[in-house]
Design an enzyme around this catalytic site. Structure first.
Site, PDB file in Angstrom:
ATOM      1  N   GLY A  64      38.613  36.500  56.828  1.00 42.09           N
ATOM      2  CA  GLY A  64      37.487  36.170  57.704  1.00 42.09           C
ATOM      3  C   GLY A  64      37.829  35.322  58.918  1.00 42.09           C
ATOM      4  O   GLY A  64      37.431  35.635  60.048  1.00 42.09           O
ATOM      5  N   GLU A 124      41.437  44.222  47.036  1.00 36.23           N
ATOM      6  CA  GLU A 124      40.269  45.077  47.315  1.00 36.23           C
ATOM      7  C   GLU A 124      40.624  46.543  47.105  1.00 36.23           C
ATOM      8  O   GLU A 124      39.780  47.341  46.702  1.00 36.23           O
ATOM      9  CB  GLU A 124      39.765  44.813  48.743  1.00 36.23           C
ATOM     10  CG  GLU A 124      38.990  43.497  48.806  1.00 36.23           C
ATOM     11  CD  GLU A 124      39.058  42.780  50.142  1.00 36.23           C
ATOM     12  OE1 GLU A 124      39.428  43.403  51.154  1.00 36.23           O
ATOM     13  OE2 GLU A 124      38.735  41.573  50.157  1.00 36.23           O
ATOM     14  N   HIS A 177      46.612  45.119  48.110  1.00 37.71           N
ATOM     15  CA  HIS A 177      45.526  44.141  48.282  1.00 37.71           C
ATOM     16  C   HIS A 177      44.520  44.313  47.143  1.00 37.71           C
ATOM     17  O   HIS A 177      44.237  45.431  46.724  1.00 37.71           O
ATOM     18  CB  HIS A 177      44.848  44.329  49.646  1.00 37.71           C
ATOM     19  CG  HIS A 177      43.954  43.174  49.976  1.00 37.71           C
ATOM     20  ND1 HIS A 177      42.705  43.027  49.421  1.00 37.71           N
ATOM     21  CD2 HIS A 177      44.151  42.082  50.758  1.00 37.71           C
ATOM     22  CE1 HIS A 177      42.172  41.900  49.863  1.00 37.71           C
ATOM     23  NE2 HIS A 177      43.031  41.306  50.678  1.00 37.71           N
ATOM     24  N   LYS A 204      40.697  43.685  57.628  1.00 33.73           N
ATOM     25  CA  LYS A 204      39.930  44.534  56.698  1.00 33.73           C
ATOM     26  C   LYS A 204      39.163  45.585  57.500  1.00 33.73           C
ATOM     27  O   LYS A 204      39.672  46.059  58.515  1.00 33.73           O
ATOM     28  CB  LYS A 204      39.035  43.675  55.802  1.00 33.73           C
ATOM     29  CG  LYS A 204      39.825  42.528  55.156  1.00 33.73           C
ATOM     30  CD  LYS A 204      39.101  41.804  54.080  1.00 33.73           C
ATOM     31  CE  LYS A 204      40.008  40.703  53.523  1.00 33.73           C
ATOM     32  NZ  LYS A 204      39.453  40.000  52.387  1.00 33.73           N
ATOM     33  N   GLY A 256      37.204  35.270  50.243  1.00 32.69           N
ATOM     34  CA  GLY A 256      35.862  35.324  50.829  1.00 32.69           C
ATOM     35  C   GLY A 256      34.829  34.466  50.115  1.00 32.69           C
ATOM     36  O   GLY A 256      33.630  34.622  50.326  1.00 32.69           O
ATOM     37  N   ASN A 276      44.425  39.746  58.274  1.00 26.77           N
ATOM     38  CA  ASN A 276      43.972  41.000  57.672  1.00 26.77           C
ATOM     39  C   ASN A 276      42.524  41.200  58.111  1.00 26.77           C
ATOM     40  O   ASN A 276      41.625  40.529  57.605  1.00 26.77           O
ATOM     41  CB  ASN A 276      44.078  40.899  56.143  1.00 26.77           C
ATOM     42  CG  ASN A 276      43.520  42.141  55.463  1.00 26.77           C
ATOM     43  OD1 ASN A 276      43.210  43.140  56.122  1.00 26.77           O
ATOM     44  ND2 ASN A 276      43.389  42.091  54.148  1.00 26.77           N
ATOM     45  N   SER A 305      40.342  32.428  51.428  1.00 25.00           N
ATOM     46  CA  SER A 305      39.510  31.376  52.040  1.00 25.00           C
ATOM     47  C   SER A 305      40.308  30.361  52.857  1.00 25.00           C
ATOM     48  O   SER A 305      39.959  29.185  52.915  1.00 25.00           O
ATOM     49  CB  SER A 305      38.662  30.663  50.978  1.00 25.00           C
ATOM     50  OG  SER A 305      37.717  31.559  50.443  1.00 25.00           O
ATOM     51  N   GLU A 318      47.231  35.911  46.496  1.00 28.11           N
ATOM     52  CA  GLU A 318      45.805  35.790  46.815  1.00 28.11           C
ATOM     53  C   GLU A 318      44.999  35.830  45.523  1.00 28.11           C
ATOM     54  O   GLU A 318      44.743  36.914  44.983  1.00 28.11           O
ATOM     55  CB  GLU A 318      45.356  36.965  47.701  1.00 28.11           C
ATOM     56  CG  GLU A 318      46.047  37.038  49.037  1.00 28.11           C
ATOM     57  CD  GLU A 318      45.217  37.831  50.052  1.00 28.11           C
ATOM     58  OE1 GLU A 318      44.904  37.263  51.104  1.00 28.11           O
ATOM     59  OE2 GLU A 318      44.864  38.993  49.785  1.00 28.11           O
TER      60      GLU A 318
HETATM   61  P1  13P Z   1      39.474  35.573  53.286  1.00 30.01           P
HETATM   62  O1  13P Z   1      40.401  34.759  54.156  1.00 30.01           O
HETATM   63  O2  13P Z   1      38.289  36.099  54.029  1.00 30.01           O
HETATM   64  O3  13P Z   1      39.126  34.846  52.028  1.00 30.01           O
HETATM   65  O4  13P Z   1      40.304  36.883  52.856  1.00 30.01           O
HETATM   66  C1  13P Z   1      41.568  36.741  52.344  1.00 30.01           C
HETATM   67  C2  13P Z   1      42.193  38.071  52.240  1.00 30.01           C
HETATM   68  O5  13P Z   1      41.792  38.894  51.439  1.00 30.01           O
HETATM   69  C3  13P Z   1      43.303  38.369  53.162  1.00 30.01           C
HETATM   70  O6  13P Z   1      43.992  39.505  52.762  1.00 30.01           O
END
Ligand code: 13P
Length: 246
Positions: free
Chosen positions: A230, A97, A95, A12, A168, A10, A208, A162
């Site tokens: 990330g 976010e 998601h 983002k 993150g 992802n 993470s 998640e």
């Molecule tokens: P990270 O791997 O950066 O923690 O993000 C996870 C995520 O939100 C994937 O959708």
């Protein structure tokens, strides 16, 4: 039961036009290592999708969201049928976010899932508790799972667990916790769609995941893959994650 494994990136809101190099490097890595243990999916920003879907063969692509209608006066939105029309096979829905910053609620998510399935996209449906919800995690997950329809092709839904507090932050639940929570998610799915059907659904872990911890997470019996933020933006790290399946 043997379920499909997925390694999903992802991106983002990251990546510019030259990110095609990144996709090509991952594609080359898959070819070179003859990787066949998981399906590799990249979900970049909308602007990059049509470029990517035209070129790559081993990788599949997905959107990070879709509207619940096919078209109309919804400035800034993209529909599931539009994603399908440029060669996407997947879409991320729910998601955390988007739940947090776009106030997406279960009623809307339900409609988005239906619309994506109607357009023949596979849905990567994200669920997970916030830090303040850890004590009532089961209730939170149950209500998020309730947004799923009851009647769908069961291989068309992928669940990504998640925990919001792990995204993150570098914090990851213990391996035992991940395995137990995934088992509980499968029980919640079984309540909704029956035991046999629930066994067909891949449940991924996200939050993470990195090149160092991927292998122990991926080798847990209840984990059918990972959704990576990330670390999916760095070729060596994402390649190592892809190589982490036993
Ligand atoms: P990270 O791997 O950066 O923690 O993000 C996870 C995520 O939100 C994937 O959708």
């Amino acid at each position: 039961m043997k379920r499909t494994k997925y390694t999903i990136a992802n991106w983002k809101m990251n990546g510019l036009n030259n990110s095609i190099k990144l996709v090509k490097s991952i594609e080359n890595h898959i070819k070179k290592t003859k990787h066949s243990k998981s399906k590799i999916i990249i979900c970049p920003p909308f602007t990059l999708l049509s470029n990517f879907t035209k070129i790559e063969k081993k990788i599949s692509f997905g959107g990070q969201d879709c509207h619940y209608l096919n078209n109309g006066a919804f400035t800034g939105s993209i529909s599931a049928s539009m994603l399908k029309s440029i060669g996407c096979k997947y879409v991320i829905i729910g998601h955390s976010e988007r739940r947090q910053y776009q106030n997406e609620l279960s009623k809307e998510l339900k409609l988005k899932i239906k619309s994506a399935l109607a357009s023949n996209l596979k849905v990567i449906y994200c669920i997970g508790e916030k830090f303040s919800e850890i004590k009532r995690r089961n209730k939170v997950l149950a209500s998020q799972i309730n947004s799923l329809p009851t009647n769908f092709k069961f291989k068309s839904i992928i669940i990504a667990y998640e925990p919001v507090w792990a995204i993150g932050t570098g914090k990851v639940p213990s391996l035992n916790q991940i395995n137990n929570i995934h088992s509980k998610i499968r029980l919640l799915l079984a309540k909704k769609i029956g035991h046999n059907n629930s066994n067909k659904i891949s449940i991924l872990y996200g939050g993470s995941v990195n090149a160092q911890n991927a292998s122990e997470i991926l080798n847990l019996s209840q984990v059918d893959g990972v959704l990576v933020g990330g670390a999916s933006l760095k070729v060596p790290d994402f390649s190592k994650i892809i190589d982490s399946y036993k």
